[in-house]
Every structure is written in C-alpha cells, then in structure tokens.
Design a protein around this motif. Sequence first.
Motif, short mmCIF file in Angstrom:
data_model
loop_
_atom_site.label_atom_id
_atom_site.label_comp_id
_atom_site.label_asym_id
_atom_site.label_seq_id
_atom_site.Cartn_x
_atom_site.Cartn_y
_atom_site.Cartn_z
N ILE A 199 16.94 2.04 7.28
CA ILE A 199 18.19 2.90 7.06
C ILE A 199 19.30 2.34 8.17
O ILE A 199 20.46 3.26 8.20
CB ILE A 199 17.44 4.30 8.08
CG1 ILE A 199 16.31 5.20 7.17
CG2 ILE A 199 18.55 5.27 8.19
CD1 ILE A 199 15.88 5.97 8.10
N ARG A 200 18.94 1.63 8.75
CA ARG A 200 19.78 0.86 10.04
C ARG A 200 20.39 -0.37 9.00
O ARG A 200 21.06 -0.30 9.28
CB ARG A 200 19.28 0.62 10.95
CG ARG A 200 20.26 0.52 12.16
CD ARG A 200 19.34 0.08 14.05
NE ARG A 200 19.09 1.31 13.70
CZ ARG A 200 17.98 1.90 15.22
NH1 ARG A 200 17.65 0.72 16.37
NH2 ARG A 200 17.01 3.08 14.96
N LYS A 201 19.47 -1.37 9.20
CA LYS A 201 19.85 -2.54 8.47
C LYS A 201 20.46 -1.64 6.47
O LYS A 201 21.10 -3.05 6.55
CB LYS A 201 18.84 -3.88 8.51
CG LYS A 201 18.79 -4.61 10.27
CD LYS A 201 18.22 -5.45 9.78
CE LYS A 201 17.10 -5.70 11.30
NZ LYS A 201 16.36 -6.71 11.05
N THR B 205 21.04 -0.18 5.30
CA THR B 205 22.17 0.93 4.75
C THR B 205 23.69 -0.08 5.91
O THR B 205 25.14 0.21 5.56
CB THR B 205 22.90 1.61 5.42
OG1 THR B 205 22.43 2.00 6.90
CG2 THR B 205 21.96 3.34 4.66
N SER B 206 23.96 -1.49 6.14
CA SER B 206 25.03 -2.25 6.68
C SER B 206 25.14 -3.01 5.91
O SER B 206 24.61 -4.29 5.59
CB SER B 206 24.61 -3.14 7.77
OG SER B 206 25.25 -3.42 8.69
N ALA B 207 26.84 -2.76 5.96
CA ALA B 207 27.24 -4.24 4.93
C ALA B 207 27.43 -5.36 5.61
O ALA B 207 27.23 -6.59 5.10
CB ALA B 207 28.94 -3.81 5.09
N SER B 208 27.37 -5.52 6.94
CA SER B 208 26.89 -6.49 7.25
C SER B 208 25.92 -7.59 6.93
O SER B 208 25.79 -8.83 7.39
CB SER B 208 27.12 -6.68 9.15
OG SER B 208 25.61 -5.71 9.82
N MET C 258 24.65 1.05 19.40
CA MET C 258 24.40 1.21 18.14
C MET C 258 24.86 0.65 16.94
O MET C 258 25.86 0.61 16.17
CB MET C 258 25.00 2.75 18.16
CG MET C 258 25.02 4.07 17.14
SD MET C 258 22.80 4.35 17.82
CE MET C 258 21.78 3.33 15.88
N ALA C 259 23.92 -0.25 16.07
CA ALA C 259 23.94 -0.51 15.09
C ALA C 259 23.57 -0.06 13.82
O ALA C 259 22.79 -0.21 13.29
CB ALA C 259 23.05 -1.91 14.81
N PRO D 179 24.54 2.62 10.38
CA PRO D 179 25.16 2.64 8.90
C PRO D 179 26.22 2.07 8.91
O PRO D 179 27.37 1.47 8.01
CB PRO D 179 24.32 3.63 7.88
CG PRO D 179 23.57 4.84 8.70
CD PRO D 179 23.64 3.33 10.18
N SER E 69 29.43 -0.58 12.18
CA SER E 69 29.89 -2.07 10.95
C SER E 69 30.69 -1.73 10.72
O SER E 69 31.54 -2.92 9.94
CB SER E 69 29.26 -2.95 11.02
OG SER E 69 28.40 -2.13 9.76
#
Lengths: 545, 545
Positions: free
Chosen positions: A85-87, A89-92, B1-2, B4, B7
């Motif tokens: 859910i966090r990583k 969905t992260s574009a980075s 707060m990382a 989604p 970033s």
Amino acid sequence: MAGPLASRQKPERQFAPGQAHTCVFSESPPKLIVSPASSSLGQKPELKDLILMADSKPLLSLDGDPAAAEALLQDVFGIVVDEVIRKGTSASEKVCEWKEPEELKQLLDLELRSEGESQEQILERCRAVIRYSVKTCHPRFFNQLFSGLDPHALAGRIVTESLNTSQYTYEIAPVFVLMEEEVLKKLRALVGWSSGDGVFCPGGSISNMYAMNLARYQRYPDCKQRGLRALPPLALFTSKECHYSIKKGAAFLGLGTDSVRIVQADERGKMIPEDLEQQIRLAEAEGAVPFLVSATSGTTVLGAFDPLEAIADVCQRHGLWLHVDAAWGGSVLLSQTHRHLLDGIQRADSVAWNPHKLLSVGLQCSALLLRDTSNLLKRCHGSQASYLFQQDKFYDVTLDTGDKVVQCGRRVDCLKLWLMWKAQGGQGLERRVDQAFALARYLAEELKKREGFELVMEPEFVNVCFWFVPPSLRGKKGSPDYNERLAKVAPILKESMVKKGSMMIGYQPHGTRGNFFRMVVANPALTRVDMDFLLNELEQLGQDL
Amino acid sequence: MAGPLASRQKPERQFAPGQAHTCVFSESPPKLIVSPASSSLGQKPELKDLILMADSKPLLSLDGDPAAAEALLQDVFGIVVDEVIRKGTSASEKVCEWKEPEELKQLLDLELRSEGESQEQILERCRAVIRYSVKTCHPRFFNQLFSGLDPHALAGRIVTESLNTSQYTYEIAPVFVLMEEEVLKKLRALVGWSSGDGVFCPGGSISNMYAMNLARYQRYPDCKQRGLRALPPLALFTSKECHYSIKKGAAFLGLGTDSVRIVQADERGKMIPEDLEQQIRLAEAEGAVPFLVSATSGTTVLGAFDPLEAIADVCQRHGLWLHVDAAWGGSVLLSQTHRHLLDGIQRADSVAWNPHKLLSVGLQCSALLLRDTSNLLKRCHGSQASYLFQQDKFYDVTLDTGDKVVQCGRRVDCLKLWLMWKAQGGQGLERRVDQAFALARYLAEELKKREGFELVMEPEFVNVCFWFVPPSLRGKKGSPDYNERLAKVAPILKESMVKKGSMMIGYQPHGTRGNFFRMVVANPALTRVDMDFLLNELEQLGQDL
C-alpha cells in the motif's frame, strides 16, 4: 485475551441470555477411540495414537497459542501496508523486480515439505512474495486493463476473505445475496433497464460464455437435455476485434470455433453493421442458423466501441440475441459525458461488464447482466440439487440464487464494488472515468508534439496506441525493412523497462500493423506526471536504438 | 509520511541509483485540454471543467489525504480482527444473526447513490456486513463442506488481494506462475504422478467441466473447431451419487444432460463397477460413443468413495478417460492412515481436488490435475491471443500459462495454499485430516449411545448422516406416517437453530430416505466438545417435538 480458543477451555457462556441453553461438556478425559493399541509409558507413541490423543485440542492455534493467530495476521497486514500500500503505490519505487525464472525459483524456495516453518520464516516468505511480484497498483503499471489500488475496494476484499462464504444460498450468505442483487440492479439501471436478471461470474470470458449458452437455450430449450446434436448448425457473429474469449467459449460450449462468423471492422476497429447483415445472410445460405451477435464496447487493443444502435437494428430484423461484451468499456456508462459511446446498449439482451477493470475494484468482478425477466438464467442452468436448494426451507427459497450459475460454490464478488461505491458515490466514480478519458487525451496530444512518437489512431477511449520510432528509424518510413525493424522496437524496450523496473506497458502486433504500444489509462491515481514520464522514459530507453 | 501520493508532489527520487534516470515534470500549470468553455471567476464551474481542472491531482487518496487510505485499511483490519477472527471463531458468540430478508435490507441500506459517504459510515458498513453474515469460521458452523479459519491461509488471501494480479503471464505474475506449478506438482505427487499438468479453476464444477472438455478433445480434436455436430453422440458415466456439476457441465458443454449415463451405487453410495460395465454396453448398443467415466472420491451427502481400482479396470478395458471428482475427498491423500480410500487414483487421467474444502484454505481453491504430458490443456483451450501471449517476449514464453484455460484474467489461488502448507508442513495437514476422521468417528459412537439419534449409515469419511427422532416419534417406526413426520423434523430444527444462532447443520432428503442431517467435520478447530454440543443442542431444540 479473548482469542478464538480461550473460550473453548472453560465452560461456555450462554450466547443468548434469556434462552435456556446449557452447554454440556464431555466429562470423561480424552480417550482413544479407534486405535486398537494405545501406547504405554516408555514406548514411543505411534503417530496415529498421538493424533487421537490430541483430538480434544483444536488445531487452529499456532503452537497452542490462540493469540499467535491474531499476531500473525497483524504482522502480515503490517507487511502489506508497508510493502504494497505504501511502497507499491509509490512512483519512486520499482514497479517490478525482474528475476529470471530459475533465479526466482531459488529465491522463493517454493518446495512444499513435511515440516512446518516458524512464524518468522512465514513472515519472510510474505515479504519475498511481495518483493518479487509486479506491483499492479504502481502508477507506472500500464500493462493491463486493470491497475491501481482503491482502498475501499481492498477493504471490501479483506472483509470478503475473512468471512469466506459462498454466494449460493440466503442461508449462508444473507448479506451477500441481497447485496449482489442490489449491485446488479444498479448496473442494470446504468444500462437502461428497470428490471432484469444477472450474476457475477469469474471473469469476462465466462460472462461471455453465459450469454452464448443463454441465447442458444432460449431459442432451443431442448439443448440442455439433448445437446447440440439435436439442433441445427448454429452461427454467432462478432467482429474481428472481439475478445478471444468468444472463440474460446464457442469451443468450450461445443459449438466449435467455426460457428463464430467474423464480421469486418472499420479502420477504427468498429464492427461494420452492413457486413454483419452480409455475414448473417451468408451463414443462412450455408444452412446455419444465426442465433447471437456479440458486439464489443471497448475492444481490447484499440478500445473501440461497436455501433450498438445499428447492430441492434440488424439483430431485431433477424431475431437474434444481442450480447454486448462491455467487459472493458461498460464502466463508461457511469459518465454522463462519455456514455454516448454505448448508445443502444439498452437494446441488448445481455451485457458483460467487468468493474475490476476500469473501476479498479480488484480481480475478479465481472457482471453478466440480462434484460430477461422470465427466470431464464435459472431455467437454463438450474439442476435443483436437493442437498443445497431444499424446497422446505423456512424462508423464501427464491433467495437461493446459486442455481442460476454453472458453478456450485461461488465467491462473493459484490462487496468490494458495493463498499467502494458507497464511499465514492456514483459521482466519485464518474469523476474517475472522466479523468481517465482526459488523461488519455492529454497523452495523445503530448505524444503528437514529440518526434519519435506516432499514434496508431486518435484514441476514443483510454487505450492510447502508438509506435515509438527510435532515432535510427526516423524519417525512414517507406524504406523496405522499416516495418520489420519498427516491430522489433517494442519488445526491446519492454525488456529494458522491465529489467530496470521503471514501468510496464503492453505491446502487440495488430492485423497488418507491426508491434505497437498500447497505453492503458485506468489507475485512478494517475496524473499528467505519469503520462509525461511514459514518454520521457521511452525516449530515454530507446535513445540508442 | 511516505504515502502513495506524498512522493508525487515533489520531484521524484531516482528509483534505481546508478542508472541515469531523470524524471521530468510537466512544468506548465494544469490546463483544460478538451473542454471548449472554461469557467470564469464568479461563475459556477461545470462538472466537466472541474474534472479537467482536477486531472493533475490523483484520485486514490481519501479527501486528498494519502494517509487516510492507510488509516482506513488499518481500521477495517481492526474490525476484521475483532469481529471475525476473535468473535467469529468463538463458541460463545452466535454463528449467525438471523434477519428476515426485508428487515435485513433495511438494516443494511444497500442502495448505491450518487453521493459518497464518510469514513465513519464506511466503517459502520463493514461492521454491519460482518454482524449479519454467517460466521463460517465458527466452531458450530457444520453446514457446508468448507468451514474454519486457517490464519496462514487468510494471510495468503490478504497478500493475494493486495497484490491483485492475474495468473496469465510470467510478465505480470512471476511469483505466482512458478508457485502454481510447484503447488500443482505437490498435489500431483500425492495422487501418485511424477509428471503431468494442471491448473487452478474457479471451483470444482468448472474443474469437472475441464475434465469433460479435455476428454472429448483428446478423442476428437476436431471438436474444438467443428463442434459437437461433427462428432458421434457421446456418452459419459457417473454414479447417481455424483455431484450435480456433472450434469450442469454436460449441459453447458453442449453435450446435453442425456449424455450423462447414471450408474447404480451400492447401499453405501459407491459406484458399482459391474453396473458401469453394463451401462457402457447399453450406451454402445444405443449408438453412443462412451468417452469418459467420472468417479467420485467423497460424495457430497454420504461421503462415499467410489472403488477406483475396479473402475479404472473398466475404463482401461473400454479405452475411456477416467476422471476422479475428488473435490471433497482429495485432501484425504495427505493422510497415510486414510488415503487407501482413494487407492487407484493414480490410474486416473484427471483429478479435481478442492483444498478449500477439507483443508480450510478459503474459497476458492480448486485444482484440476492431469496425468497428460502432451500439452493437452493448452492445445485444447489455447487461442494464442497476440496482445497477451506475444511470442517475441524476452523470456521463455512457455511460462505464460494463461492460454491453458478458458478464462482470460484468472485469480491467484495458489498462494493461500502454499503459505498454509509452508507453515503447517505436510505433517500438520495430515494431522488435521486424521483428526477430522477421528472426530467423525467419535460423533458416530456418541450418537449411538443416545436415544433419539439414528445413523443413516456408519461414516467412512467425515460426513456423519443421521436422523434426530424427536420424543413423539420414538418407538413409532413402522407406523404409517412415521417417515413423513420424521422428514419434517430437520427443517423445523434448522429454523430453530438458525433463529437462535446456536449452530448450523445441513439436511436433505436422499433417494427414498426422508430429510436427515449431514454433519460435516471439516473445521480444524473442532473438538469433542463441539460434537457433544451438536447432540445436546439437537436434543434440546427438539425436546417438544
């Protein structure tokens, strides 16, 4: 600690105070029931004896500790939050962590053994599974017709999994029997029907098969009992742009792929009604009996919408069942701005619509909707199993909808869509659909501004099909090996992006056209930044080609 | 707060340090792309304009707050832990909270509206859905062939849902393509095969259909293209105790229910091989071509195991495909003590086995296993869709197993079983199976000790079938209306127990026998206490009958 087992060790509370209800315990100590030889002291007990000695203790617990089950699930959920859910969905972060199959096998240690593993090992396994899986929720996952992560839909999926029931009877799925009917009613209303029937199927392919089976049954009810040999040769019609499930379905249902007559499509991928008319006459002339036309709203590659009104006219003229495969495009019905693309859908007899695609509900959520009000679904598929669909139940047995389907146990697919809809409202969902259209349009316009990109055609939906023409091929169109060389570009770039982990986008050849990319704008988290990224990344990956 | 989105608002980090990779932002402010008329200050903007103005902001977030998505899921997970994992598995809570359909509709407020709801409302909806759902994980849910809650399997399901991918290609499901193959290999090994093929299907009914389709295709490959009309009339054979999916499948596949020839079963529910032989000859005499025998390992009501060795002999003699529907009984293969019930299964051509039943893996997990090593599955179902199964991929495309099935998108059903197996080990699973047998035996013995209970027959599996004879009927066997009155007992008691919420157990008529209860011992958390409870509760509920 009110874990699942704690209460089992002490006399049970009455669960319904006020009702006389006494729990009686087996007073005698656990004893061996079956084993003829119980083990004596000092002898190693046989496994069988151990099993029977143990049978008054439940096995649910982890190492006899009921709190451990909860703790495990808390830990796993924590991993899911962090890693997906966090990583995810992260574009980075990377969209995928490519490994060659042999290496991945080693990393995962897939073998199933006799011995169980520790909780720490199990948690590490969950991490590894997530680490090496593709993040379909990532903002640069453009590879399929589904993507993104809707938190409400995921919440619905987690509740669904925890309740673990089957959709067949009101007895064991009271909430979901009523909920499925309400969700289907809403989807039907968007099609334009105030009544009808329907069911959720395990995917659009099976929804399409249902339509085919219902159409032939309606025309030849004998078929159910006597089979296709009792019928004249049948013919169904669909365009060359249709989904491959139509042919798969024809084979599976015993019709044979030859029964699928292919209708020409125009240059934009839309079925040509005049050719449909022509193909029907041709089939009839060959002695076949036309029974069904499957139109497509949102074709897989080009995203084309067949002209439903004109097709419905043809069906009406010939008395044919009109099925609309709107697995991909059905969600456009939510948009006041764009729903004209499906004008005429209300004239269909059946519609397949997969909210797991454009609405990001999660695999799988595929509705088969029917205009029929004659209980066709149940008549066609029912078999009145007496152990499940007892007629002497104490409630209205028409609520036991399980006999409408060819499955027995059937997953609950309605909750995730219902919960998401409750949270977003129809307006919120409409906004998503409109935004996807707007972003696809944005991408098409941006693409035209850049050298090295060529649209296959102007998009009418959220599929944006284009070639990336690398520097070495620019200005060489028309040269003898241009097409051949251009067709090799997409596979090379696909390999680069996957191994780098920067993004994923699909490609395919199509008719006489060589490989081109099919960009799909479906993830509701996408922004123009992601569109720009796509173009920049392709330019960079292909700069030396 | 990382989260989604966090970033996305600032320039993105390079996700692969060391590789040149620059993210470029669209520098210009959000602008309207499509809308011809943008709204001016002081005028209420049109929805369309709002949409386009908003399209540089992602929609994933809840009210623009990326942390809210996580918070929602944390809250929902907390509800699941409290209400399902803790209370739902507690014997001191109700197994169900019965509501009449109309009342339940009111309580749930199912209607889908335009407006979205607040997070508090959504959480309350999750609570209501759980409150009024049947707790299939409850230790007094004896109603179906599935029950219980394995925490590792549930963990696997939650990870599966979060990753939300389709099983069709190595490209987007690298972990699960390899994992499915490993799990199927293990299941095949338990059948007795060192090679073969297989696939997970959406339920046992569809697994059975696959077997029927493969058997006819192997004999008549023409069928795929030309359909059943090109074939002689076919006949398949199964016992009168078979699951109803065999007839449903025959209808769906175009064979017609008449093609299913019913073989007699003995008094214990086992197919009589001599009658199978007889039925085959009869079908041939009538001009039909026998092609398949479907034997059952673990029938739905009685839990009977067909004599596979003798049936395999008949199949061998006549050159028929032997399918074993072991959806229910397949898990017995894990037990060294009891697997003799399936002796001969290694001679089958195909086996359907649902770990979601006796192993409590969660709906659905149904394996179709094949002895075939000639790629029959892919030849029979494949259609080489060029947009999905590109042949110019950069990895070994035989890993793209999606063309083996008639579905397109296909859920990941292997992870939950794999993770549970890793945690429990084969030994732990064996112990569960053995315990279920031991408890069923215990129940049968206890039942014999009590007045008012009558076994339908000695159980050979974990189905314990019996009548509860209420006080008013005791000693009246043989009186004219005895059977009729006895048949009314189970529905009355079922209503009582459901409305009270104390337990759930299924009943059915069977052949000439009136309604009797079918107790199913499948939940690994069961103990003798639960067996005693069942008997006591029936005595109490029926004391005035």
